[in-house]
Every structure is written in C-alpha cells, then in structure tokens.
Write an enzyme that holds these catalytic residues in place. Structure first.
Site, short mmCIF file in Angstrom:
data_model
loop_
_atom_site.label_atom_id
_atom_site.label_comp_id
_atom_site.label_asym_id
_atom_site.label_seq_id
_atom_site.Cartn_x
_atom_site.Cartn_y
_atom_site.Cartn_z
N GLY A 152 21.80 98.43 15.27
CA GLY A 152 20.73 97.81 15.74
C GLY A 152 21.08 97.21 17.08
CB SER B 288 18.27 99.50 22.44
OG SER B 288 19.29 99.77 23.06
CD GLU C 56 27.07 103.40 21.23
OE1 GLU C 56 25.99 104.19 20.98
OE2 GLU C 56 27.10 102.32 21.67
CD GLU D 177 21.80 104.50 36.25
OE1 GLU D 177 21.13 105.81 36.75
OE2 GLU D 177 21.68 104.48 35.15
#
Length: 407
Positions: A138, A140, A254, A390
């Site tokens: 949990g 974004s 991750e 980015e």
C-alpha cells in the site's frame, strides 16, 4: 560465517541435488501437470490445500529454502550466500518449479529483519517463509505517485488502536492478499517526517478492493479503500513518523527484485522463446543461415548483449549488497536499465511476428502470438512500477553520481 568452497561446497551441492530429486512431487514432473495458477503465491486460501504446487512449497519451506539466507530462528535456511547460490543453481539445473513467489519474501521480509521488533519478526517471518500469508503493498495513492511522500491516507492514534482512512491505488493483487504493508500519514504538519509504516490485515472491517482492468486485458492492480479501519498498536513497524526511511529501504529491495525477475530465459514480450529462434521462424534466413533481415539481426544481438551484461551486473550488485548488509542506491540503475531493455525486447518480439504480432484473440493467432501483444502492452508499465524511470534517474544523479540539485 564459514568460508564454503571446494569439497565442502560440493558436498552441500550433492546434498541439495539429492534432496530436490527425492522431494519434488511426482505430479509436477508431468508435462501436463495441473495446478492452481495462484498456488505459487500461497496465502490463507491454500492453507490445508493438497495442490501439488503447495505440497512442493511446504516441503521446501520446511528446509527453510524459500528464504535460504534468513535466520533459522524465524524458519529460514540460515545458509551462507554461497550455499544459497547452490540451492538456486540446483533448482534451475533440475528445472524445478519455483516453490514460492511472494512480496513478503522479496520486499517485506528483508525490511522486517532490519526494522521490526522481535515479536513482529516471530509473528510474520515464519508465515512468509511457509507461504501462509500473501502480502500486497500500500504505497501509491491517486494524488501521490512519483511524489510518494505526498500521501494522505490518515492513521490516527485512538489510544488502544490505530484508525486508518484513505485510498491506495495500483495495489498489486490486493483483492487476493491476506495482509498489506502500508504507508500512512501520522502527522499532517510534516511531509516526509509525518509518515509511518504499518501492517494491515486485509480481512479487517472497512477494507475494500476494486480490480483495475488494464489495456492488456489483465487486472493485477487494484484500488484499495480504508474506511475507519482499526488495527492493533503493535502493527506499527519502527517508530511513529519514522516510516519514510523504511519506505525507501523497501523500494530498494523492490527495484532489485523487479530487475532480477527478468531471467535469462524470460522475454517481456509474453513468451520465453529465444529471440533468435523466434526471428528465424517468423522472418526466415538467408543462404548462409543468418537472419534475412540484417537490421533486425543487429538489434536482436544488441538486446541480447545488453541483457547478458545486465545479468552479470545483477550478480555483482547482489554480492556487494550482501557484503554491505543490504541493497544500495545502485538498484535504481538496474531498475532503469531493465525497464528499457525489457520494453525493447517486447517490441522486437511483436515486430518480428509481423501481422501475427497484432492479434488480440481468435483462432488465426497462436497463444504465444496473443501473449506477445499483451506482453508488449504490459511492458509499458516497466518504466513506471517500482519507481518511474524519471525518479530513478533522479536517484542515480543525486545518490550515485553525487550531482547537485539544479540551480
């Protein structure tokens, strides 16, 4: 830690090879073996199941080899990095199925080992190793994507419990998860310093998930809503308002594991076939036996070389991470690289198939052709998930190259 090498390591390899051969379920050796596709993720839904994949997972977990380097005190294998590498190699050599795929193994577990208290480790790590709990992430929110620290999901201290209200998005497999590791706001007066890291049982009243259908036709992501969700005070990991440090650490794990997921035999285009073999089948060869399209041949060769260099870099970074007790900002480099290489590979697959690479459904297209176009669409997310390209470039410029902020 012992220095495993030479005869000692080879003796261990023999032990591993013999154990795998003796314990791999006979059902999984069949070419038409049937298992629930969700079984590899484990979780509450499979407690007591006799699905062959679950039987295999349980047997490997009993040895601690689903998490071979984790401490034996929590159910891990307690192996050295060298021994763990042997287990990995022997699983690949024998073409055995992966025993367990788990966000708990890849992301949450390493963070718990580093930041959780002893009670939390004893409660959650063994269940992760045994595949008894399936986790989702949990992070974004609709208004907090690349700028994750802008998250607004509130977590209020109610004395004997925490009360959570808010929304998350792009929560992978939230509708199938048992637990969620979640970033919440415990202080609205500060941005990064007002975030905490909590664990939420997805069966708690007030938790709702809604799958999001993607253009590929799949729905691996969800919207997740928390409405007056109560969680125990002991479900806070680390310190109140200290979650941002944990969040950054978990993102490193991750990115490392997303990058490591593109194995040498895997194509992001929806098929595991070698690019060269596929190209010869679809494009054809010239009189010398070389691919008849020299430009396509050059680009396939370059992509394969890029991936080969990438795999070698992964091994080096993994070794450095073990030596320095965890991943570094270099994970942003490999995450950025693999997103670019994987998207290029998926485009090559569709291109070499020609009109057969444009099929969505129907008998005119083979399953691998339909998989290729869906995989090509899915690969577009590679440069977004786990930190956008980015954002990763910003991390590289600041934390790897040490460049200053723009004036």
């Amino acid at each position: 830690m012992a220095d495993f090498g030479g005869e000692t390591l080879e003796a261990f390899r023999t032990e591993v090879r013999d154990w795998l051969e003796a314990n791999y379920p006979a059902e999984l050796r069949k070419a038409d073996a049937r298992t629930d596709p969700e079984a590899i993720w484990g979780g509450r839904a499979f407690l007591g199941s006799e699905d062959p994949q679950i039987v295999w997972m349980r047997r490997v977990a009993e040895r601690g080899w689903t998490a071979p380097t984790w401490p034996a005190a929590y159910g891990g294998g307690g192996l050295s990095p060298e021994e763990a590498r042997v287990v990995e190699q022997e699983l690949a050599r024998g073409r055995y199925r992966t025993p367990l795929s788990s966000f708990g193994l890849w992301m949450l577990g390493p963070v718990l080992l580093e930041y959780a208290n002893e009670a939390q480790k004893l409660e959650h790590l063994p269940r992760i190793i045994r595949g008894e709990a399936r986790w989702c992430q949990g992070y974004s929110e609709p208004g907090a994507g690349s700028d994750l620290a802008s998250l607004q999901t509130r977590c209020e201290d109610k004395g004997d419990h925490w009360l959570i209200n808010g929304q998350k998005i792009w929560t992978s497999y939230a509708n199938k998860a048992d637990w969620c590791f979640c970033l919440v706001r415990t202080d609205t007066s500060r941005k990064h310093e007002g975030i905490s890291f909590v664990l939420i049982d997805m069966k708690s009243p007030g938790v709702e998930t809604r799958p999001i259908q993607l253009i590929s036709g799949e729905s691996p992501f969800c919207e997740t809503f928390f409405t007056d969700v109560k969680i125990p005070k002991e479900n806070l990991v680390g310190q109140v308002n200290g979650g941002w440090q944990i969040a950054k650490r978990l993102l490193q794990y991750e990115r490392q594991n997303i990058s490591g997921g593109f194995g040498p035999g895997e194509s992001a285009g929806g098929t595991a076939s070698d690019l060269g073999v596929m190209a010869r089948n679809y494009v054809g060869t010239d009189e010398t036996g070389a691919l008849s399209d020299p430009d396509l041949r050059t680009r396939i060769t370059r992509n394969k070389m890029d991936f080969d260099c990438f795999y070698k870099t992964i091994r080096r970074i993994e070794a450095e991470a073990k030596a320095s007790n965890g991943p570094s900002a270099a994970t942003s480099i490999i995450k950025y690289a693999v997103a670019s290489f994987a998207q290029e590979r998926s485009e090559l697959v569709v291109e070499m198939m020609g009109s057969q690479g444009l099929g969505w459904t129907g008998e005119d297209y083979a399953p691998q052709e339909i998989g290729a176009v869906r995989g090509w669409l899915r690969a577009k997310a590679n440069s977004i998930e786990g930190g956008s390209s980015e954002v990763n470039l910003n991390v590289i410029s600041k934390r790897v190259l040490g460049l200053p902020d723009p004036a």
